[in-house]
Enzyme design. Sequence first.
Site, PDB file in Angstrom:
ATOM      1  N   HIS A  61      67.317  79.128  81.803  1.00 17.42           N
ATOM      2  CA  HIS A  61      65.972  78.553  81.899  1.00 17.42           C
ATOM      3  C   HIS A  61      65.876  78.062  83.338  1.00 17.42           C
ATOM      4  CE1 HIS A  61      65.890  78.405  77.484  1.00 17.42           C
ATOM      5  NE2 HIS A  61      67.086  77.839  77.542  1.00 17.42           N
ATOM      6  N   GLU A 239      72.243  75.212  67.344  1.00 14.43           N
ATOM      7  CA  GLU A 239      72.863  74.556  68.502  1.00 14.43           C
ATOM      8  C   GLU A 239      73.263  73.120  68.157  1.00 14.43           C
ATOM      9  OE1 GLU A 239      70.288  74.343  71.940  1.00 14.43           O
ATOM     10  OE2 GLU A 239      71.845  73.481  73.197  1.00 14.43           O
ATOM     11  N   HIS A 273      73.900  80.294  71.353  1.00 16.33           N
ATOM     12  CA  HIS A 273      74.699  79.141  70.884  1.00 16.33           C
ATOM     13  C   HIS A 273      75.427  79.477  69.572  1.00 16.33           C
ATOM     14  CE1 HIS A 273      72.891  76.940  74.114  1.00 16.33           C
ATOM     15  NE2 HIS A 273      71.687  76.977  73.584  1.00 16.33           N
ATOM     16  N   ASP A 324      72.387  78.668  81.012  1.00 13.25           N
ATOM     17  CA  ASP A 324      71.416  77.867  80.258  1.00 13.25           C
ATOM     18  C   ASP A 324      70.692  76.813  81.101  1.00 13.25           C
ATOM     19  OD1 ASP A 324      70.013  76.778  78.184  1.00 13.25           O
ATOM     20  OD2 ASP A 324      71.695  76.287  76.921  1.00 13.25           O
TER      21      ASP A 324
HETATM   22 ZN    ZN Z   1      68.564  77.727  76.052  1.00 14.86          ZN
END
Ligand code: ZN
Length: 459
Positions: A61, A239, A273, A324
């Site tokens: 991200h 997650e 995840h 991430d």
């Molecule tokens: Zn993510």
Amino acid sequence: MKSQKYLFKALLTPEGWLEQTVVTVDSLGKIESIKQYIADETIDERVEGYALPSFQNAHSHAFQYAMAGLAEYHEGQTDDFWSWRNAMYDLALRVSPEQLEAIATQLYAQMACMGYTAVAEFHYLHHQHNGKPFENTSEMGQSLMRAAQRAGLHLTLIPILYQQGGIHQPPTEKQRRFIHADIEDFFTLIESSKQASSTFERVNIGIGAHSIRSVNLDPLSRLVAYRLPNQAFHIHIAEQLKEVEDAQRNLRQRPVEWLFSNIEVDQHFHLVHATHITAKEMEMILTSRANVVICPSTEANLGDGIFPFNAFYAKNGNWSIGTDSHIGLNHLEELRWLDYGQRLIHHQRTSFIHQGQPDGAQNALISSWKGGRNAMGLSAAHFFEIGDYFDAVVIDASEPLIATTSLKHLCNTVLYAQNQSMIYGTISAGKWIVKQGKHQYAESIKKNFVETIRKMANR
Ligand code: ZN
């Protein structure tokens, strides 16, 4: 670019190290041939280094890089994933397309310095600040495309469907830039992204849903049906423990269990995840040949938990690595985190030993490369395949530990005893984008990033 002949001290092939290797790259940066050096052969560049397949970043991200390190100032209150998420939403609400481009360009250039040449961007920051679509629907995605092009990376842009604030919960005000209430509008975004990507040499489009929290079954089914054959499908899953509890309460199943009961999951699915899974859920993933995207430094930073990697890899599970939130950007460190977590749990030192192959680091580098390529929706048959772009991370042969290490121990030395100086450079599409630790456009990229962040004044 004219064709180019590089000579490396050695190059890793699927069959092991090949010494004194000449790689001929055509004018497009694609591999024409890989051969052993013949005495007196004319070459363009003799590289004092060892070539490994470059790293593949399967989950990013980009905008979150602007807050890396900022969520660690804890003033007494409890801080967990959910309070971190609030801070992340505050940032997401502010970033403009120009700012996103500056942030992502710096991030991707930094990834290149760490040996990455490809990134899968899990992209849900779609709309204007007020939550309305941009006139140019895929404007934010196009900022990421330009960033990757400037940094020299392959980009797999994965527009993400996001509709709810939690299971059967309306979205919150802070999520307004992510939301497509009508899936038809999201399909318009996908098509707009595809069209924009066609003008870039190294961009392709994946597809995905944010999580089973954020999308109900009917739109999720439609989205899965909408994808093209071989298109990578990404989704965050399991997650956090709270997410598992919410699913059990509202859907009467755990997240992975629910997904497999309702959707035909196949080898093109990438479960990001999958931290909290039962043995039964792991069997479902293994049987389907779906992939797991593990993000060790972010998962540790956010206090998520530890994916049961040893059991999964022992049964030949497919996996890749993502950075991430970008609290860490070092692929080798990600692999070490993954391994050391398992060593500490199981009191064994063999997490990456696989199918009788005793070179743990080599297994980890190859498996994460294959999983990463799958996550991009690209062919993952072999690395350094004739006709593919020549993408390599080159290890500095003059670094003292490397200079004194045999090929037998080279990958393990790189993985376990690594420091930054071991990476001599990164080649993307046949061309150095990083050499001697420096990105080719480092100065201008940095300048733009620093100016942008200073104006944002969020750090
Ligand atoms: Zn993510």
